[in-house]
Design an enzyme around this catalytic site. Structure first.
Site, short mmCIF file in Angstrom:
data_model
loop_
_atom_site.label_atom_id
_atom_site.label_comp_id
_atom_site.label_asym_id
_atom_site.label_seq_id
_atom_site.Cartn_x
_atom_site.Cartn_y
_atom_site.Cartn_z
N SER A 142 -27.93 18.96 56.73
CA SER A 142 -27.30 20.27 56.71
C SER A 142 -26.01 20.20 57.52
CB SER A 142 -28.28 21.29 57.31
OG SER A 142 -27.68 22.55 57.38
N LYS A 153 -26.08 19.50 52.31
CA LYS A 153 -26.13 20.97 52.24
C LYS A 153 -24.98 21.50 53.08
CE LYS A 153 -29.16 24.23 54.67
NZ LYS A 153 -30.55 24.68 54.85
N LEU A 154 -24.15 22.34 52.47
CA LEU A 154 -23.04 22.93 53.20
C LEU A 154 -23.39 24.36 53.58
CD1 LEU A 154 -19.94 21.90 51.02
CD2 LEU A 154 -20.94 20.68 52.99
N LYS A 155 -23.21 24.69 54.84
CA LYS A 155 -23.33 26.08 55.27
C LYS A 155 -22.11 26.83 54.75
CE LYS A 155 -27.07 26.10 57.80
NZ LYS A 155 -28.19 27.02 57.47
N ASP A 212 -25.88 26.90 51.63
CA ASP A 212 -26.78 27.83 52.32
C ASP A 212 -25.96 28.93 52.98
OD1 ASP A 212 -28.73 29.12 53.75
OD2 ASP A 212 -29.19 27.43 55.10
N ASN A 229 -27.40 31.81 54.48
CA ASN A 229 -28.09 32.53 55.57
C ASN A 229 -27.82 34.03 55.51
OD1 ASN A 229 -27.59 29.63 57.27
ND2 ASN A 229 -29.62 30.55 57.42
N GLU A 233 -28.77 28.77 48.57
CA GLU A 233 -29.88 29.21 49.42
C GLU A 233 -29.56 30.55 50.09
OE1 GLU A 233 -30.81 26.22 52.31
OE2 GLU A 233 -32.41 27.40 53.23
N ASP A 238 -35.04 31.37 51.46
CA ASP A 238 -35.50 30.86 52.75
C ASP A 238 -36.00 32.06 53.55
OD1 ASP A 238 -35.74 29.87 55.35
OD2 ASP A 238 -33.66 29.28 55.58
N LYS A 243 -40.44 26.47 55.30
CA LYS A 243 -40.32 26.21 56.74
C LYS A 243 -41.61 26.71 57.37
CE LYS A 243 -35.36 26.75 57.54
NZ LYS A 243 -34.35 27.79 57.83
N GLY A 298 -35.38 22.94 57.82
CA GLY A 298 -35.33 22.40 59.18
C GLY A 298 -34.88 23.45 60.15
O1 NPG Z 1 -31.62 19.94 59.93
O2 NPG Z 1 -33.04 21.08 61.10
C1 NPG Z 1 -32.00 20.98 60.46
C2 NPG Z 1 -31.13 22.18 60.30
C3 NPG Z 1 -31.20 22.70 58.91
O3 NPG Z 1 -29.52 24.23 58.27
C4 NPG Z 1 -30.58 24.06 58.84
N1 NPG Z 1 -31.26 25.01 59.43
O4 NPG Z 1 -30.75 28.24 58.12
O5 NPG Z 1 -31.93 26.58 57.47
C5 NPG Z 1 -31.20 27.11 58.30
C6 NPG Z 1 -30.78 26.34 59.53
C7 NPG Z 1 -31.23 26.90 60.86
C8 NPG Z 1 -31.20 26.10 61.97
C9 NPG Z 1 -31.68 28.17 60.99
C10 NPG Z 1 -31.62 26.59 63.20
C11 NPG Z 1 -32.08 28.66 62.24
C12 NPG Z 1 -32.04 27.85 63.33
#
Ligand code: NPG
Length: 364
Positions: free
Chosen positions: A134, A160-162, A187, A189, A212, A237, A261, A289
């Site tokens: 990510s 995966k690009l935020k 992703d 969020n 996502e 998610d 998750k 993750g």
């Molecule tokens: O590789 O663990 C990892 C991070 C993956 O992008 C990732 N996690 O929104 O999925 C998510 C994000 C996240 C990380 C969300 C930490 C909340 C806390």
């Protein structure tokens, strides 16, 4: 198995590089670990709640409080099994991440006691799992491309690009142009609204595996409407907090893929039920993750070896997150991580190192 007590511990770990998402920048982690002390032995659990309630309503101080005052008292001094934890905790609403942490610790104790690994318990069908990574929001496209390049060099099998409004089509276009047909997904969020459908449809030509969680978590119907306006598969998610929520979202047409998750859904057993439901409905799942340490990562990698985890997960190597992990590090080989085979989690925390980064300890 009788639960005698639970040791709680907060540890501090710096991330190797800042991780920016649509809800903020993380540079370090303040992690709550729990150790279940039972008459059959001990087990470890990791709570994935962050310092602030920005990803979901949970946060680490709240998780610690609810564990001490509401969850552990419902389990302590009782005959329990991992399979009974969720039922015993059902009177407490929400707090999935806190519940998941204690259930994981009880499951670890139980499996260690009978010499069974998490992978065996889940019915893992692979000895290693395909890993994605990510990639956070960057200040410039050039810096993003350098980061992606380095991860691809390391062997990651999916990027995966935020994304967020203002950082979406351009970074996706740039990564596609530079790295060709690398498996790519985005992703958000929850950062968009249904009115942004034309903008999200502008991602269609880039042949992404999925988008996502584009919309806020409670907007399940809006996701179903969005799914008719974009060609890229929608993956949920944040919206999927229970197996029931997963079932409803699939039936409504709100998602074609599910991010699993365990922390978000109250534990590995609910996560397994979501895997099974999705398998029956023909919906692929992948392991999300939460920047876990080696403890949470061990369990995530074991679960990701179940048959319907058919897309690479955010199960990256330890060095993507931490200079030094609290267990033996998970090391990428050919874009994969090995599923631990020892009893329970199959990894051990380095107690001396753990003590050196512990900021608080307590017993419940
Ligand atoms: O590789 O663990 C990892 C991070 C993956 O992008 C990732 N996690 O929104 O999925 C998510 C994000 C996240 C990380 C969300 C930490 C909340 C806390």
């Amino acid at each position: 198995m009788k639960l005698r007590s639970v040791e709680l511990r907060r540890i501090h770990l710096d991330l190797v590089s800042p991780f920016e998402t649509s809800f903020g920048v993380q540079t370090r982690r303040d992690i709550l670990l729990v150790k279940a002390i039972t008459d059959a032995g001990e087990g470890w659990g990791e709570c994935v709640a962050g310092e602030e309630p920005l990803y979901s309503p949970e946060y680490v101080d709240g998780a610690q409080h609810v564990l001490i005052h509401h969850l552990v008292p419902r389990l302590r001094d009782r005959e329990i099994a991992a399979e009974s934890v969720a039922t015993l905790l059902r009177p407490v609403h929400g707090h999935q991440m806190a519940k998941a942490a204690i259930e994981m610790a009880v499951l670890d104790a139980e499996l260690r006691a009978r010499g069974e690994s998490f992978g065996q318990f889940f019915g893992a069908t692979r000895a290693e799992v395909d890993c994605g990574v990510s990639v956070g929001i960057h200040a410039t496209i050039g810096e993003l491309l350098a980061t992606v390049d380095a991860y691809l060099e390391q062997g990651y099998r999916r990027i995966k690009l935020k994304i967020k409004p203002g950082w979406d089509v351009e970074p996706v276009r740039a990564v596609r142009e530079k790295f060709g047909d690398v498996p790519l997904q985005v992703d958000a969020n929850t950062a968009y609204s249904l009115a942004d459908a034309p903008l999200l449809a502008a991602l269609d030509p880039f042949d992404l595996l999925l988008i996502e969680q584009p919309l806020p978590e409670e907007q399940v119907l809006a996701h179903a409407k969005l799914a008719k306006l974009v060609k890229t598969p929608i993956c949920l998610d944040e919206s999927i907090t229970t197996v029931q929520a997963a079932s409803d979202a699939i039936e409504l047409g709100a998602c074609r893929i599910v991010n699993v998750k365990p922390g978000r859904v109250g534990g590995y057993l609910e996560a397994r039920a979501i895997h099974d439901l999705c398998a029956r409905r023909g919906v692929p799942v992948w392991m999300g993750g939460m920047l876990e340490t080696g403890l949470g990562r061990a369990a995530n990698v074991a679960m990701a070896a179940m048959p319907n985890f058919s897309l690479p997960g955010d199960t990256s190597a330890s060095d993507r997150y931490y200079h030094r992990d609290i267990t033996e590090p998970f090391v990428l080989h050919d874009g994969r991580l090995d599923v631990p085979t020892g009893p329970g989690l199959g990894v051990e925390p380095d107690m001396e190192y753990l003590d050196s980064i512990t900021t608080w300890k307590g017993v419940a």
